[in-house]
Each structure stands twice: as structure tokens, then as C-alpha cells.
Write a protein that holds these residues in place. Structure first.
Motif, PDB file in Angstrom:
ATOM      1  N   VAL A  24     -44.541 -22.666 -27.236  1.00  0.00           N
ATOM      2  CA  VAL A  24     -45.031 -23.264 -26.276  1.00  0.00           C
ATOM      3  C   VAL A  24     -46.210 -22.586 -25.433  1.00  0.00           C
ATOM      4  O   VAL A  24     -46.045 -21.115 -25.274  1.00  0.00           O
ATOM      5  N   SER A  25     -47.070 -23.024 -24.791  1.00  0.00           N
ATOM      6  CA  SER A  25     -48.153 -22.445 -24.053  1.00  0.00           C
ATOM      7  C   SER A  25     -48.609 -23.235 -23.008  1.00  0.00           C
ATOM      8  O   SER A  25     -48.662 -24.425 -23.464  1.00  0.00           O
ATOM      9  N   CYS A  26     -49.044 -22.880 -21.712  1.00  0.00           N
ATOM     10  CA  CYS A  26     -49.483 -23.673 -20.602  1.00  0.00           C
ATOM     11  C   CYS A  26     -50.797 -23.022 -20.200  1.00  0.00           C
ATOM     12  O   CYS A  26     -50.793 -21.666 -20.260  1.00  0.00           O
ATOM     13  N   GLY A  27     -51.768 -23.763 -19.967  1.00  0.00           N
ATOM     14  CA  GLY A  27     -53.008 -23.499 -19.448  1.00  0.00           C
ATOM     15  C   GLY A  27     -53.013 -23.780 -17.982  1.00  0.00           C
ATOM     16  O   GLY A  27     -51.906 -23.999 -17.535  1.00  0.00           O
ATOM     17  N   SER A  28     -54.049 -23.925 -17.084  1.00  0.00           N
ATOM     18  CA  SER A  28     -53.915 -24.100 -16.048  1.00  0.00           C
ATOM     19  C   SER A  28     -53.781 -25.602 -15.604  1.00  0.00           C
ATOM     20  O   SER A  28     -52.878 -25.851 -14.581  1.00  0.00           O
ATOM     21  N   TRP A  45     -54.575 -32.219 -18.483  1.00  0.00           N
ATOM     22  CA  TRP A  45     -56.072 -32.532 -18.159  1.00  0.00           C
ATOM     23  C   TRP A  45     -56.871 -32.095 -19.543  1.00  0.00           C
ATOM     24  O   TRP A  45     -56.781 -30.918 -19.783  1.00  0.00           O
ATOM     25  N   GLY A  46     -57.565 -32.972 -19.836  1.00  0.00           N
ATOM     26  CA  GLY A  46     -58.651 -32.857 -21.176  1.00  0.00           C
ATOM     27  C   GLY A  46     -60.064 -32.832 -20.759  1.00  0.00           C
ATOM     28  O   GLY A  46     -60.620 -33.135 -21.600  1.00  0.00           O
ATOM     29  N   LYS A  47     -60.419 -32.699 -19.568  1.00  0.00           N
ATOM     30  CA  LYS A  47     -61.721 -32.695 -19.259  1.00  0.00           C
ATOM     31  C   LYS A  47     -62.777 -32.060 -20.020  1.00  0.00           C
ATOM     32  O   LYS A  47     -64.067 -32.208 -20.294  1.00  0.00           O
ATOM     33  N   VAL A  78     -50.142 -20.742 -30.840  1.00  0.00           N
ATOM     34  CA  VAL A  78     -51.050 -21.501 -29.665  1.00  0.00           C
ATOM     35  C   VAL A  78     -50.872 -20.609 -28.548  1.00  0.00           C
ATOM     36  O   VAL A  78     -49.891 -20.254 -27.955  1.00  0.00           O
ATOM     37  N   VAL A  79     -52.265 -20.531 -27.960  1.00  0.00           N
ATOM     38  CA  VAL A  79     -52.179 -19.912 -26.667  1.00  0.00           C
ATOM     39  C   VAL A  79     -53.353 -20.737 -25.773  1.00  0.00           C
ATOM     40  O   VAL A  79     -54.555 -21.019 -26.312  1.00  0.00           O
ATOM     41  N   CYS A  80     -52.834 -21.185 -24.775  1.00  0.00           N
ATOM     42  CA  CYS A  80     -53.617 -21.971 -23.764  1.00  0.00           C
ATOM     43  C   CYS A  80     -54.173 -21.088 -22.824  1.00  0.00           C
ATOM     44  O   CYS A  80     -53.358 -19.909 -22.058  1.00  0.00           O
ATOM     45  N   GLY A  81     -55.512 -21.063 -22.505  1.00  0.00           N
ATOM     46  CA  GLY A  81     -56.197 -20.686 -21.578  1.00  0.00           C
ATOM     47  C   GLY A  81     -56.508 -21.359 -20.381  1.00  0.00           C
ATOM     48  O   GLY A  81     -56.201 -22.524 -20.350  1.00  0.00           O
ATOM     49  N   PRO A  82     -57.521 -21.085 -19.238  1.00  0.00           N
ATOM     50  CA  PRO A  82     -57.416 -21.808 -18.154  1.00  0.00           C
ATOM     51  C   PRO A  82     -58.148 -23.330 -18.391  1.00  0.00           C
ATOM     52  O   PRO A  82     -57.540 -24.540 -18.140  1.00  0.00           O
ATOM     53  N   TRP A  83     -59.163 -23.475 -19.446  1.00  0.00           N
ATOM     54  CA  TRP A  83     -59.840 -24.700 -19.945  1.00  0.00           C
ATOM     55  C   TRP A  83     -60.051 -24.758 -21.514  1.00  0.00           C
ATOM     56  O   TRP A  83     -60.845 -25.137 -21.966  1.00  0.00           O
ATOM     57  N   THR A  84     -58.841 -23.961 -22.065  1.00  0.00           N
ATOM     58  CA  THR A  84     -59.227 -23.753 -23.466  1.00  0.00           C
ATOM     59  C   THR A  84     -57.728 -23.666 -24.413  1.00  0.00           C
ATOM     60  O   THR A  84     -56.735 -23.404 -23.721  1.00  0.00           O
ATOM     61  N   THR A  85     -57.765 -23.854 -25.605  1.00  0.00           N
ATOM     62  CA  THR A  85     -56.515 -23.842 -26.486  1.00  0.00           C
ATOM     63  C   THR A  85     -56.907 -23.356 -27.748  1.00  0.00           C
ATOM     64  O   THR A  85     -57.740 -23.539 -28.464  1.00  0.00           O
ATOM     65  N   TYR A  86     -56.467 -22.320 -28.090  1.00  0.00           N
ATOM     66  CA  TYR A  86     -56.745 -21.399 -29.270  1.00  0.00           C
ATOM     67  C   TYR A  86     -55.319 -21.798 -30.196  1.00  0.00           C
ATOM     68  O   TYR A  86     -54.334 -21.779 -29.493  1.00  0.00           O
ATOM     69  N   VAL A  87     -55.524 -21.738 -31.291  1.00  0.00           N
ATOM     70  CA  VAL A  87     -54.479 -22.026 -32.397  1.00  0.00           C
ATOM     71  C   VAL A  87     -54.830 -21.085 -33.738  1.00  0.00           C
ATOM     72  O   VAL A  87     -55.895 -20.779 -33.967  1.00  0.00           O
ATOM     73  N   ARG A  88     -53.620 -20.394 -34.063  1.00  0.00           N
ATOM     74  CA  ARG A  88     -53.572 -19.823 -35.341  1.00  0.00           C
ATOM     75  C   ARG A  88     -53.101 -20.336 -36.214  1.00  0.00           C
ATOM     76  O   ARG A  88     -51.945 -20.906 -36.397  1.00  0.00           O
ATOM     77  N   VAL A  89     -53.652 -20.861 -37.604  1.00  0.00           N
ATOM     78  CA  VAL A  89     -53.347 -21.605 -38.482  1.00  0.00           C
ATOM     79  C   VAL A  89     -53.132 -20.941 -39.757  1.00  0.00           C
ATOM     80  O   VAL A  89     -53.555 -19.950 -40.058  1.00  0.00           O
TER      81      VAL A  89
END
Length: 89
Positions: A24-28, A45-47, A78-89
Motif C-alpha cells: 500500500v502507498s499513500c499520496g497527499s 483525488w484524481g485531478k 507501488v509508490v505514490c507521490g504528491p500528485w503521482t503514482t509510480y508502479v514497478r511491473v
């Protein structure tokens, strides 16, 4: 504009019963989980498109990122940033 509730304390997550969360990962303002089966679920939030659903729609419900499933990709991390989501596949 969609209203997205903000949880300032731990809350139970309603995922389908057969899913087991491995990361699990949480962004802002959004959250993502990886299941043991390698699927990614996101909500919040998905803006800026950070939920990965191909749109800018926010959601209080966890939704599977179908693009990764369609490409046959298994999410490992998965790693969430302030307004981003990064995944390693």
C-alpha cells in the motif's frame, strides 16, 4: 466538482473479499494498493490522472487499474507521490 472525503485516521477498506493486499502507498490525497495477484487498485483525488484510470475523475471507492490488466502487466510495487503514482511491473 466531486467531493472526496479525507480520512485523518485509519479506516477499513472495502475491497472484494477474494483480494489480498501485498503493498500500500499513500499520496497527499490518493491511495493505491497492490494485490497478491499483481493488480493495482487506486482511489482518492484524481485531478491530475494519478489514479491511472485514463481520466481526471476522483473516487472514494477503490477501483482496479484496467490498463495494466489489459496489457498483461503484473504490478510488483507501488509508490505514490504528491500528485503521482509510480508502479514497478
Amino acid at each position: 466538482a466531486a467531493f472526496i472525503s479525507i480520512q485523518a485516521f485509519p479506516a477499513l477498506l472495502d475491497l472484494p473479499q477474494e483480494l489480498e493486499v501485498s503493498a500500500v502507498s499513500c499520496g497527499s490525497r490518493h491511495t493505491a494498493v497492490v494485490t497478491r495477484g499483481g493488480e493495482l487498485y487506486t482511489w482518492g483525488w484524481g485531478k491530475y490522472g494519478q489514479l491511472g484510470h485514463g481520466n481526471n475523475i476522483s473516487s472514494d471507492q477503490a477501483r482496479r487499474v484496467e490498463h495494466l490488466v489489459a496489457k498483461g502487466l503484473r504490478v510488483e510495487e507501488v509508490v505514490c507521490g504528491p500528485w503521482t503514482t509510480y508502479v514497478r511491473v
